[in-house]
Motif scaffolding. Structure first.
Motif, PDB file in Angstrom:
ATOM      1  N   ARG A 379       0.864  -1.069   0.083  1.00 29.81           N
ATOM      2  CA  ARG A 379       0.151   0.149  -0.084  1.00 29.81           C
ATOM      3  C   ARG A 379       0.893   0.997  -0.048  1.00 29.81           C
ATOM      4  O   ARG A 379       0.749   2.322  -0.710  1.00 29.81           O
ATOM      5  N   SER A 380       1.945   1.259   0.890  1.00 20.98           N
ATOM      6  CA  SER A 380       2.703   2.610   0.901  1.00 20.98           C
ATOM      7  C   SER A 380       3.638   2.747  -0.143  1.00 20.98           C
ATOM      8  O   SER A 380       3.901   3.692  -0.967  1.00 20.98           O
ATOM      9  N   ILE A 381       4.302   1.548  -0.737  1.00 23.23           N
ATOM     10  CA  ILE A 381       5.205   1.483  -1.867  1.00 23.23           C
ATOM     11  C   ILE A 381       4.460   1.972  -3.155  1.00 23.23           C
ATOM     12  O   ILE A 381       4.812   2.887  -3.979  1.00 23.23           O
ATOM     13  N   MET A 382       3.007   1.679  -3.369  1.00 25.53           N
ATOM     14  CA  MET A 382       2.212   1.964  -4.329  1.00 25.53           C
ATOM     15  C   MET A 382       2.461   3.893  -4.481  1.00 25.53           C
ATOM     16  O   MET A 382       2.128   4.312  -5.450  1.00 25.53           O
ATOM     17  N   ARG A 383       2.573   4.462  -3.301  1.00 18.06           N
ATOM     18  CA  ARG A 383       2.683   5.982  -3.515  1.00 18.06           C
ATOM     19  C   ARG A 383       4.177   6.361  -3.696  1.00 18.06           C
ATOM     20  O   ARG A 383       4.231   7.487  -3.375  1.00 18.06           O
ATOM     21  N   GLN A 384       4.897   5.608  -4.122  1.00 17.39           N
ATOM     22  CA  GLN A 384       6.363   5.933  -3.959  1.00 17.39           C
ATOM     23  C   GLN A 384       6.678   5.674  -5.721  1.00 17.39           C
ATOM     24  O   GLN A 384       8.071   5.889  -5.839  1.00 17.39           O
ATOM     25  N   ASP A 385       5.718   5.973  -6.457  1.00 16.08           N
ATOM     26  CA  ASP A 385       6.022   5.856  -7.911  1.00 16.08           C
ATOM     27  C   ASP A 385       6.894   4.767  -8.380  1.00 16.08           C
ATOM     28  O   ASP A 385       7.945   4.866  -9.143  1.00 16.08           O
ATOM     29  N   PRO A 386       6.368   3.420  -8.019  1.00 16.08           N
ATOM     30  CA  PRO A 386       7.164   2.298  -8.654  1.00 16.08           C
ATOM     31  C   PRO A 386       6.650   1.983  -9.986  1.00 16.08           C
ATOM     32  O   PRO A 386       5.878   2.251 -10.508  1.00 16.08           O
ATOM     33  N   ASP A 387       8.068   1.165 -10.648  1.00 14.77           N
ATOM     34  CA  ASP A 387       7.615   0.479 -11.841  1.00 14.77           C
ATOM     35  C   ASP A 387       7.491  -0.801 -11.478  1.00 14.77           C
ATOM     36  O   ASP A 387       6.433  -1.702 -12.163  1.00 14.77           O
ATOM     37  N   ILE A 388       8.287  -1.411 -10.877  1.00 10.49           N
ATOM     38  CA  ILE A 388       8.254  -2.816 -10.591  1.00 10.49           C
ATOM     39  C   ILE A 388       8.325  -3.351  -9.079  1.00 10.49           C
ATOM     40  O   ILE A 388       9.054  -2.281  -8.471  1.00 10.49           O
ATOM     41  N   ILE A 389       7.435  -3.903  -8.592  1.00  7.65           N
ATOM     42  CA  ILE A 389       7.502  -4.244  -7.160  1.00  7.65           C
ATOM     43  C   ILE A 389       7.775  -5.884  -7.000  1.00  7.65           C
ATOM     44  O   ILE A 389       7.236  -6.528  -7.741  1.00  7.65           O
ATOM     45  N   LEU A 390       8.758  -5.863  -6.108  1.00  6.78           N
ATOM     46  CA  LEU A 390       8.894  -7.383  -5.472  1.00  6.78           C
ATOM     47  C   LEU A 390       8.296  -7.582  -4.269  1.00  6.78           C
ATOM     48  O   LEU A 390       8.726  -6.947  -3.207  1.00  6.78           O
ATOM     49  N   VAL A 391       7.390  -8.702  -4.259  1.00  3.94           N
ATOM     50  CA  VAL A 391       6.732  -9.035  -2.673  1.00  3.94           C
ATOM     51  C   VAL A 391       7.342 -10.254  -2.487  1.00  3.94           C
ATOM     52  O   VAL A 391       7.261 -11.421  -3.345  1.00  3.94           O
ATOM     53  N   GLY A 392       8.195 -10.348  -1.482  1.00  2.11           N
ATOM     54  CA  GLY A 392       8.911 -11.426  -1.038  1.00  2.11           C
ATOM     55  C   GLY A 392       8.131 -12.949  -1.155  1.00  2.11           C
ATOM     56  O   GLY A 392       8.363 -13.845  -1.903  1.00  2.11           O
ATOM     57  N   GLU A 393       6.981 -12.845  -0.632  1.00  2.00           N
ATOM     58  CA  GLU A 393       6.003 -13.997  -0.629  1.00  2.00           C
ATOM     59  C   GLU A 393       4.582 -13.619  -0.473  1.00  2.00           C
ATOM     60  O   GLU A 393       4.325 -12.821   0.239  1.00  2.00           O
ATOM     61  N   VAL A 394       3.676 -14.401  -1.261  1.00  5.96           N
ATOM     62  CA  VAL A 394       2.217 -14.001  -0.922  1.00  5.96           C
ATOM     63  C   VAL A 394       1.640 -15.382  -0.212  1.00  5.96           C
ATOM     64  O   VAL A 394       1.754 -16.387  -0.515  1.00  5.96           O
ATOM     65  N   ARG A 395       1.163 -14.737   1.101  1.00  3.91           N
ATOM     66  CA  ARG A 395       0.875 -16.025   1.927  1.00  3.91           C
ATOM     67  C   ARG A 395      -0.468 -15.862   2.720  1.00  3.91           C
ATOM     68  O   ARG A 395      -0.914 -16.740   3.325  1.00  3.91           O
ATOM     69  N   ALA A 403      -1.439  -7.238  -4.116  1.00 10.79           N
ATOM     70  CA  ALA A 403      -0.097  -7.543  -5.160  1.00 10.79           C
ATOM     71  C   ALA A 403      -1.132  -7.231  -6.423  1.00 10.79           C
ATOM     72  O   ALA A 403      -0.488  -6.789  -7.352  1.00 10.79           O
ATOM     73  N   PHE A 404      -2.176  -7.871  -6.362  1.00 15.39           N
ATOM     74  CA  PHE A 404      -3.040  -7.801  -7.800  1.00 15.39           C
ATOM     75  C   PHE A 404      -3.642  -6.615  -8.046  1.00 15.39           C
ATOM     76  O   PHE A 404      -3.534  -6.128  -9.148  1.00 15.39           O
ATOM     77  N   ARG A 405      -3.899  -5.670  -7.200  1.00 15.30           N
ATOM     78  CA  ARG A 405      -4.316  -4.485  -7.444  1.00 15.30           C
ATOM     79  C   ARG A 405      -2.974  -3.616  -7.805  1.00 15.30           C
ATOM     80  O   ARG A 405      -3.447  -2.830  -8.652  1.00 15.30           O
ATOM     81  N   ALA A 406      -2.064  -4.034  -7.428  1.00 15.80           N
ATOM     82  CA  ALA A 406      -0.763  -3.100  -7.899  1.00 15.80           C
ATOM     83  C   ALA A 406      -0.537  -3.717  -9.362  1.00 15.80           C
ATOM     84  O   ALA A 406      -0.121  -2.728 -10.247  1.00 15.80           O
ATOM     85  N   ALA A 407      -0.855  -4.723 -10.004  1.00 13.88           N
ATOM     86  CA  ALA A 407      -0.604  -5.262 -11.091  1.00 13.88           C
ATOM     87  C   ALA A 407      -1.732  -4.492 -11.973  1.00 13.88           C
ATOM     88  O   ALA A 407      -1.295  -4.437 -13.170  1.00 13.88           O
ATOM     89  N   MET A 408      -2.871  -4.680 -11.415  1.00 11.93           N
ATOM     90  CA  MET A 408      -4.103  -3.956 -12.404  1.00 11.93           C
ATOM     91  C   MET A 408      -3.888  -2.568 -12.387  1.00 11.93           C
ATOM     92  O   MET A 408      -4.610  -1.844 -13.359  1.00 11.93           O
ATOM     93  N   THR A 409      -2.953  -1.731 -11.575  1.00 15.30           N
ATOM     94  CA  THR A 409      -3.059  -0.357 -12.190  1.00 15.30           C
ATOM     95  C   THR A 409      -1.613   0.020 -12.666  1.00 15.30           C
ATOM     96  O   THR A 409      -0.964   1.022 -12.347  1.00 15.30           O
ATOM     97  N   GLY A 410      -1.121  -1.204 -13.367  1.00 10.67           N
ATOM     98  CA  GLY A 410      -0.033  -0.804 -14.602  1.00 10.67           C
ATOM     99  C   GLY A 410       1.337  -1.094 -13.981  1.00 10.67           C
ATOM    100  O   GLY A 410       2.128  -0.645 -14.488  1.00 10.67           O
ATOM    101  N   HIS A 411       1.429  -1.882 -12.849  1.00 12.00           N
ATOM    102  CA  HIS A 411       2.837  -2.249 -12.537  1.00 12.00           C
ATOM    103  C   HIS A 411       3.138  -3.662 -12.588  1.00 12.00           C
ATOM    104  O   HIS A 411       2.204  -4.415 -12.955  1.00 12.00           O
ATOM    105  N   GLN A 412       4.570  -3.977 -12.765  1.00 16.33           N
ATOM    106  CA  GLN A 412       4.918  -5.220 -12.836  1.00 16.33           C
ATOM    107  C   GLN A 412       5.244  -5.866 -11.455  1.00 16.33           C
ATOM    108  O   GLN A 412       5.788  -5.218 -10.797  1.00 16.33           O
ATOM    109  N   VAL A 413       4.674  -6.864 -11.192  1.00 17.38           N
ATOM    110  CA  VAL A 413       4.902  -7.483  -9.722  1.00 17.38           C
ATOM    111  C   VAL A 413       5.359  -8.790  -9.543  1.00 17.38           C
ATOM    112  O   VAL A 413       5.001  -9.552 -10.682  1.00 17.38           O
TER     113      VAL A 413
END
Length: 567
Positions: A379-395, A403-413
């Protein structure tokens, strides 16, 4: 003044070659004013340029040959001519002696160290000609240790401890630690483990002794067994350097420790666990240089590499890497990120914890104390103008939704998931709480992987497969006349294997598969559709490596289920 000009000249050469910017040189020069480290070493430490690039450009500039020590085989005659202490002090490594022409070739980081060369000539006699080659700094220290043998140091220290008394009270104290043999013993064991390529070091207390095991190429092997009297000293020392509480022995603890081994920084993640015979200590070795490998150096088959590059070309969506613990998921993720990491993109990561600090990436450790979990972190990373986000693990559901919200708003996750196969990712996400119509269109692809040991090229032997093995080979059994298996020789410590390689099944999502996913198609339907588009399951990928003689059937069977191939 001349020295300053020389330093500037290297910087200017690197700028001319486009390897660094003027800003980066200015930062390095400013940093140098504080700690007087050579400019080349500083540029490498700051992550602006590689050691190899500096070695090659310096060699070209001064008309010298450069040498990659990893390609050099130790020459016992050359090593006999130069004492280890001299080599270490003057940073020279003898690599070849030619008795016919009476010439000795040495690798060094300082071609213009006239004093060292004069001393060497005086020691050897004038009849021997000395040739110099330029080596990378980190490599040189590593190979001086390796060529002169490092097992002796552990044995020597153990002998020293057996003949003297250890003052446990002085272990936590500062001062000259190297007067304490226990301090040197722990260091020597860590150096030994890193040199052998261990990924984990285990200190395991038994009733009357302490067992030390290394995990090399995914398999544990005992390297030492020491009397239980060594346990308190080793435990205290490891806790001190890992910032743990040495008084706490009845609760598990976690720590971290960073050392410069073989001329490069190596981190260790340390954990203790109370057992009936004392504290069990496990160190995970985080060796950046060995762990982050470029995709084109991972020895992947051509079609696999092409598919991975195709996935990376997609501008938005989620790329999932799956597999059990220890299957190299993090390494693959970092390798994928390294492929797209440059100054034109903003890469931000959320990890638990950050294992390999890398330049040009904003890396954050998930910290429950600071109420930073994966979902809040995204949530906070999305406000940091990222292009690519690495999330260590989806658990859990929150993390997956964010993670899916980030992907739907134009980011590579990029993320990891614990499943056994690529197709197993969908039921797992469904189980977490992600709806199929959200998955459809937002997943770039799924990579499932395992690590298998590679047969030692020096001693692998061909043999005719048994009827049972032919059953495991399935349909391709008829065309196979022989396979390879492990034998064992001095090059691989009589194990038959040396190093590991990844086998991957790659599921590249497209419109047809998305449609099947959205209407909740069965696993069988999805598999059939994927196979029609060239999807190769892990078992097929593994058996291809067996056919190619890269690994053995026994090794693939250990990591991949081949029993579904009968008939």
């Amino acid at each position: 003044m001349a020295e300053h000009r020389k330093k500037l000249r290297l910087g200017e050469l690197l700028i001319q070659q486009g390897l660094i910017s003027t800003d980066q040189l200015a930062i390095a020069l400013a940093e140098q004013r504080h700690n007087n480290i050579p400019i080349g070493r500083l540029l490498v430490r700051l992550g602006f340029v590689t050691e190899t690039a500096i070695r090659d450009i310096m060699a070209r500039t001064i008309g010298q040959e450069s040498i990659d020590l990893s390609q050099v085989v130790a020459d016992a005659e050359a090593l006999k001519l130069v004492p280890q202490e001299f080599a270490r002090r003057n940073r020279v490594l003898p690599i070849a002696y030619d008795p016919t022409h009476q010439s000795l070739t040495v690798a060094t980081t300082e071609i213009f160290n006239v004093v060292a060369m004069d001393q060497l000539r005086a020691a050897l006699g004038t009849q021997i000609e000395i040739k110099t080659q330029l080596a990378a700094e980190a490599q040189l220290e590593d190979y001086i240790d390796q060529f002169y043998g490092y097992e002796l140091s552990v044995d020597g220290i153990l002998k020293e401890i057996e003949t003297g008394e250890i003052d446990y009270e002085s272990l936590p104290a500062g001062g000259d630690e190297y007067t304490q043999p226990m301090v040197r013993l722990v260091n020597a064991l860590l150096v030994d483990a890193v040199k052998r390529g261990a990924s984990d070091i285990h200190f395991e207390p038994e009733y009357a002794f302490l067992r030390i095991r290394y995990r090399i190429d995914g398999v544990l092997e005992t390297v030492r067994s020491l009397h239980k009297t060594y346990l308190p000293g080793i435990t205290v020392r490891l806790k001190v350097v890992s910032d743990m509480n040495i008084a706490e022995t009845r609760a598990p603890q976690d720590g971290r420790l960073s050392l410069t081994l073989n001329g490069r920084p190596v981190d260790f993640r340390v954990s203790t666990q109370p057992t009936i015979h004392g504290e069990n200590i496990v160190l995970r070795v985080l060796d950046r240089e060995k762990s982050i490998i470029r995709l084109d150096r991972m020895n992947l088959p051509g079609p696999t590499l092409a598919k991975l590059n195709l996935m990376l070309a997609r501008p938005e969506g989620i790329l999932i890497v799956t597999g059990p613990t220890g299957s190299g998921k993090t390494t693959t993720l970092y390798s994928l990120l390294a492929q797209v990491n440059d100054e034109t993109v903003n890469i931000m990561t959320l990890e638990d914890p950050v294992e390999y600090p890398l330049t040009l990436m904003r890396q954050t450790s998930v910290n429950e104390v600071a109420r930073m979990d994966f979902a809040n972190g995204i949530r906070s990373i999305m406000r940091q103008d990222p292009d690519i986000i690495l999330v260590g693990e989806v658990r859990d559901r929150d993390t997956a939704e964010m993670a899916f919200r980030a992907a739907m708003t134009g980011h590579q996750v990029f993320t990891t998931l614990h499943t056994n196969s690529a197709l197993g990712a969908f039921p797992r996400l469904l189980d977490i709480g992600i709806q199929p119509d959200i998955m459809a269109g937002n997943i770039i692809g799924v990579v499932a992987q395992r690590l298998v040991r590679v047969l030692c090229p020096h001693c692998k032997e061909a043999y005719t497969p048994t009827p049972e093995e032919r059953m495991l080979l399935g349909r391709s059994a008829g065309s196979v006349s022989y396979l390879y298996r492990a034998a064992g020789c001095k090059h691989c410590d009589n194990k038959g294997y040396k190093g590991r390689t990844a086998i991957m099944e790659l599921l590249v999502m497209d419109a047809d598969l998305d449609e099947l996913l959205a209407r909740r198609a069965t696993a069988r339907e999805l598999r059939a559709a994927a196979m029609a588009k060239g999807f190769r399951p892990l078992a097929d990928e593994g058996l291809q490596r067996v056919h190619d003689g890269v690994t053995s059937l026994a090794e693939v069977s250990r990591t991949v289920d081949l029993t579904g191939r009968y008939g």
